[in-house]
Every structure is written in C-alpha cells, then in structure tokens.
Design an enzyme around this catalytic site. Structure first.
Site, PDB file in Angstrom:
ATOM      1  N   ALA A   3      16.784   9.013  -3.466  1.00 22.75           N
ATOM      2  CA  ALA A   3      17.589   9.930  -2.621  1.00 22.75           C
ATOM      3  C   ALA A   3      18.996   9.380  -2.421  1.00 22.75           C
ATOM      4  CB  ALA A   3      17.346   9.800  -1.108  1.00 22.75           C
ATOM      5  N   HIS A  16      13.236  13.610  -7.211  1.00 17.57           N
ATOM      6  CA  HIS A  16      13.387  12.198  -6.203  1.00 17.57           C
ATOM      7  C   HIS A  16      12.795  12.546  -4.803  1.00 17.57           C
ATOM      8  CE1 HIS A  16      16.041  14.041  -2.973  1.00 17.57           C
ATOM      9  NE2 HIS A  16      16.240  14.849  -3.558  1.00 17.57           N
ATOM     10  N   CYS A  17      12.524  11.154  -4.363  1.00 18.21           N
ATOM     11  CA  CYS A  17      12.090  11.381  -2.879  1.00 18.21           C
ATOM     12  C   CYS A  17      12.933  10.258  -1.915  1.00 18.21           C
ATOM     13  CB  CYS A  17      10.498  10.897  -2.867  1.00 18.21           C
ATOM     14  SG  CYS A  17      10.107   9.030  -3.859  1.00 18.21           S
ATOM     15  N   GLN A  18      12.539   9.496  -1.164  1.00 16.18           N
ATOM     16  CA  GLN A  18      13.237   8.609  -0.785  1.00 16.18           C
ATOM     17  C   GLN A  18      13.834   7.349  -1.607  1.00 16.18           C
ATOM     18  OE1 GLN A  18      15.059   8.742   2.598  1.00 16.18           O
ATOM     19  NE2 GLN A  18      16.201   7.097   1.631  1.00 16.18           N
TER      20      GLN A  18
END
Length: 375
Positions: A189, A260-262
């Site tokens: 992120a 993306h993620c976190q």
C-alpha cells in the site's frame, strides 16, 4: 529432560561455550535457526543457518521434508551431515522453553525428522528458551541487522513475520514495487501511495486487493478493487478470474498494473501467483519460487495456499484437456509417431533478479521451460 522423540535440550551457557570454541577451532557443530527468514535476518546466533520451511514446502512435503528442501543452497552442509562430520547439531526457534513443549507440526519437529532420516551420527539438541533467551543473556554472540522491537502483535497472516530496518521502515515498504512480468508489478500500500514510484515505473493501473487501502490517485490511474480480507475464512479464489481478466485488459492496452494489498505479502502475492499459473500454465511451486526470487517476503496465508493448490489442479486439468483435444494429442492417443508440437504452454521465465530491481536493470535472458504436465 528428554522429549518424546528423544530430543535433548542445551542451555544457553553451554551453547555460549560451544560457539566460542567453534569460532576458535572451526566447525564441527552446526547451528540451525528454525525461525522465519525475516526473524533470522533481524538477528540470529553467529554462524547459524536459516532453514527453509515455508508454507509451500510444508504443504508439498506433507510432514516429511528432506535436507534438500530445508537447506536448498547448502550442498556442502548437507554432504557433511550425511557423512557424519558434525559432532553436534543445535536447533533453535524463537522461545520454546523445553523440548516437550514442541508441537508435532512445528518447524523444529519437521527439521528434526529430516535430520534423523538423512544424516549420519550426530548429537541433536534444542536450545532451551530459543533465540529470545539466548540473545538477552549473550548478545555478544548474536548478529543483529534489524530490530523487531517496534512490531505490534500480528492481527492477521498478512502481518506475520514482518521485520523493520534500522531506520524504522518496514521491510515490505523498502525499495519499490517489483516487476513480475513486463506489465505486472507487485508491491505494498505504501508503494501504491507513491506517485513518483508509479510514474517512474510507467504504472497505468492498480489492482487493490484489500477492503481498506485507499485509492490515492483515482483521477490519474485506472483502479480496480478486490475487497478481500487476509484471514483463513476469505475466499480469494472466487476473484481469480476477474483479477486475471483485469490484468490482461491492462496488458492489451500496453499498460502496466501494480497489484498491491497492505503489505504486498499475502493477498496481492496470491493474485500474482494465480495469474502466472493460469496464463503460463505452471504449477504453484514453480510460480511461487519465481515470485519469491523477486519479492523474497511473500507469504500467502495457509488458506490462500490451499486455494492456489486447488486452482492449480483446475488449470493443469484444463491444459490436459486442451492437449488431448488437439490433433497432436489425438495422434498420440492412437500411438502414431508425431513431431513435437509447438506447445502453447511453453514460456520463458526471466532469470533471477534482485528484489528491488528497476525495469532498466532487468536482463531478461530467456530459456524456454515446458510446463505442460503429462496428461
């Protein structure tokens, strides 16, 4: 004190004396760090080797890992173990107080079984209290490169085993997004919030695999959200085809997409793995190693790995069906000699590159890999 499997303990004071003698005289004792890679990188007992026992190794091995799996890059060490050239092997985890407290599916237990299967005589011990106690009592015998003190207890599999650099930047945010394919990037992120990074890489679209990460530049980039939590109840596989189609749509427009993620460790890595498996017709293990070479900290949670394995069986079953239905497949079934067809499932992985390499520094030396299974 003796564990059910006969594993004896070694106190930190005894190990301190042993390490001191080893450093003075050369190695007849082997130290194996059974903690995750990032914990080992943050700090370890001097001279210890980190065993490789991640999620995919565990699933593939089904409780019976080999020396080649846990020490893949240590050929000389494996040979010395098998030849009985070590007088002692000391295993340690983070904080196990005694051998009886070990779970049967723990990394230490898996490594212990591998050693007993494949190695010649040696005295195998467990360090009482693990690295945590030893480092507090004998810090001068430990090598520390990063600090884990600022990490809060993990709330999900996504946050497990994260390390921080000495400057306080989480490992998953260091560097920039990594190139998986020329049009496909993987990151966190933090990377998705850095317009300078995105523009430098030529990113035109972002695939946000989370329910809580904001889309910072909606007027500038194309966005798609997959609202999946990083837990063992989440059904990420139901989003695989939609994610794959989105990535392909960006590719067809000559764009580049950042997934993306976190943290860029579990959810987004799972999507990238599914894409490689589907579009390149490779097994999960091959895709996993390929992505891990580029972003070493990927670690999809256990449930996601199970869903990827199920997806693998579907993908490879489709590959078999396509080949069986092809003219060349029909001829093979009839037992007639045929020339080797040009397989649609042959593709070239780039060679290993650095985790944070930029596109300009990626030398793509291709070597075709036939990944279609035997049907």
């Amino acid at each position: 004190m003796v564990a059910p499997e006969g594993l004896r303990e070694m106190e930190g004071s005894a190990l301190r004396r042993l390490v001191g003698r080893e450093e003075a005289s050369g190695g007849r004792c082997l130290l194996l760090d059974c903690r995750p890679f990032l914990a080992h990188s943050a700090g370890h007992i001097r001279g210890a080797l980190n065993v490789r026992c991640n999620t995919i190794v565990r699933r593939r091995a089904k409780g019976a890992v080999s020396l080649e799996q846990i020490l893949p890059a240590e050929g000389e060490v494996r040979a010395r173990l098998r030849a009985g050239l070590y007088t002692a092997v000391v295993l340690y985890d983070e904080r196990s107080p005694r051998a009886e407290a070990l779970r049967d599916d723990s990394t230490v237990a898996l490594v212990l079984r591998a050693l007993r299967r494949d190695m010649a005589r040696a005295d195998i011990r467990l360090l009482a209290g693990g690295y945590e106690r030893f480092a507090s009592e004998y810090p001068e015998f430990c090598a520390k490169t990063k600090t884990l003190s600022s990490i809060s207890p993990p709330s999900s599999a996504e946050s497990l085993d994260l390390g921080f650099s000495s400057c306080g930047t989480p490992l998953h945010d260091q560097g920039g997004p990594v190139e998986i394919l020329p049009f496909l990037y993987l990151g966190s992120a933090y990377h998705a919030a850095r317009r300078d990074m995105l523009d430098a890489l030529g990113i035109t679209a972002l695939l946000n695999v989370s329910s809580d990460c904001p889309n910072h530049f909606e007027g500038h980039y194309q966005y798609k959200c997959i609202p999946v939590e990083d837990n063992h109840k989440a059904d990420i596989s139901s989003w695989f085809m939609e994610a794959i189609e989105y990535i392909d749509s960006v590719k067809e427009c000559c764009g580049r997409v950042l997934v993306h993620c976190q943290a860029g460790i579990s959810r987004s890595a799972t999507i990238c793995l599914a894409y490689l498996m589907m579009k390149k017709r490779v097994k999960l293990e091959k895709a996993f190693e390929f992505v891990k070479q580029r972003r070493s900290i990927i670690s999809p949670n256990f449930s996601f790995m199970g869903q990827l394995l199920q997806f693998e069986s579907q993908v490879l079953a489709t590959s078999c069906a396509v080949e069986a239905a092809s003219p060349s497949g029909t001829l093979r079934e009839r037992g007639k000699a045929t020339s080797t067809p040009t397989s649609q499932f042959v593709f070239s992985f780039p060679v290993s590159v650095g985790v944070h390499a930029t596109p300009s520094s990626l030398p793509y030396l291709h070597s075709p890999i036939t990944t279609s299974p035997s049907c």
